[in-house]
Design a protein around this motif. Structure first.
Motif, PDB file in Angstrom:
ATOM      1  N   TYR A   1       0.848   9.399  -5.482  1.00  0.00           N
ATOM      2  CA  TYR A   1       1.477  10.879  -5.369  1.00  0.00           C
ATOM      3  C   TYR A   1       2.156  11.444  -6.338  1.00  0.00           C
ATOM      4  O   TYR A   1       1.948  12.629  -6.682  1.00  0.00           O
ATOM      5  CB  TYR A   1       2.253  10.825  -3.848  1.00  0.00           C
ATOM      6  N   LEU A   2       2.879  10.789  -6.967  1.00  0.00           N
ATOM      7  CA  LEU A   2       3.642  10.994  -8.234  1.00  0.00           C
ATOM      8  C   LEU A   2       2.774  11.351  -9.307  1.00  0.00           C
ATOM      9  O   LEU A   2       3.030  12.171 -10.066  1.00  0.00           O
ATOM     10  CB  LEU A   2       4.821  10.078  -8.511  1.00  0.00           C
TER      11      LEU A   2
ATOM     12  N   LYS B   1       0.758  -1.140  -0.045  1.00  0.00           N
ATOM     13  CA  LYS B   1       0.075   0.148  -0.141  1.00  0.00           C
ATOM     14  C   LYS B   1       0.813   1.424   0.164  1.00  0.00           C
ATOM     15  O   LYS B   1       0.566   2.183  -0.480  1.00  0.00           O
ATOM     16  CB  LYS B   1      -0.850  -0.043   1.302  1.00  0.00           C
ATOM     17  N   PHE B   2       2.086   1.213   0.667  1.00  0.00           N
ATOM     18  CA  PHE B   2       2.645   2.162   0.633  1.00  0.00           C
ATOM     19  C   PHE B   2       3.307   2.747  -0.664  1.00  0.00           C
ATOM     20  O   PHE B   2       3.480   3.862  -1.102  1.00  0.00           O
ATOM     21  CB  PHE B   2       4.052   2.151   1.605  1.00  0.00           C
ATOM     22  N   LEU B   3       3.936   1.688  -1.491  1.00  0.00           N
ATOM     23  CA  LEU B   3       4.408   1.756  -2.703  1.00  0.00           C
ATOM     24  C   LEU B   3       3.297   2.403  -3.737  1.00  0.00           C
ATOM     25  O   LEU B   3       3.427   3.303  -4.708  1.00  0.00           O
ATOM     26  CB  LEU B   3       4.685   0.481  -3.431  1.00  0.00           C
TER      27      LEU B   3
ATOM     28  N   ALA C   1       0.713   4.285  -2.616  1.00  0.00           N
ATOM     29  CA  ALA C   1       0.560   5.627  -2.378  1.00  0.00           C
ATOM     30  C   ALA C   1       1.659   6.494  -2.850  1.00  0.00           C
ATOM     31  O   ALA C   1       1.225   7.717  -3.192  1.00  0.00           O
ATOM     32  CB  ALA C   1       0.398   5.656  -0.539  1.00  0.00           C
ATOM     33  N   ILE C   2       3.028   6.142  -3.003  1.00  0.00           N
ATOM     34  CA  ILE C   2       3.782   6.729  -3.613  1.00  0.00           C
ATOM     35  C   ILE C   2       3.691   6.968  -5.074  1.00  0.00           C
ATOM     36  O   ILE C   2       3.691   7.983  -5.564  1.00  0.00           O
ATOM     37  CB  ILE C   2       5.293   6.125  -3.441  1.00  0.00           C
ATOM     38  N   VAL C   3       2.912   6.046  -5.748  1.00  0.00           N
ATOM     39  CA  VAL C   3       2.822   6.240  -7.096  1.00  0.00           C
ATOM     40  C   VAL C   3       1.472   6.997  -7.362  1.00  0.00           C
ATOM     41  O   VAL C   3       1.658   7.869  -8.175  1.00  0.00           O
ATOM     42  CB  VAL C   3       2.431   4.591  -7.889  1.00  0.00           C
TER      43      VAL C   3
END
Length: 54
Positions: free
Chosen positions: A10-11, A2-4, A6-8
């Motif tokens: 956000y980008l 889920k963290f990855l 979320a980063i994607v």
């Protein structure tokens, strides 16, 4: 995982807003408006609205 994701996410929203700023400088603000509305809707849904307590 889920963290990855979320980063994607956000980008992606950063790229959309950045592209919207570039188009706004050229006189076409539609992408910035759409990007802002998408960001505001996602923030409201995930950050501000209470979760169901079922």
């Amino acid at each position: 995982m889920k963290f990855l994701l979320a980063i994607v996410a956000y980008l992606v929203i950063g790229l959309v807003l950045g592209g919207g700023i570039r188009l706004t400088a050229k006189g076409e603000p539609w992408l910035l408006i759409v990007g802002f509305l998408a960001y505001a809707a996602a923030f409201a849904k995930r950050g501000c609205l209470p979760t169901n307590s079922y």
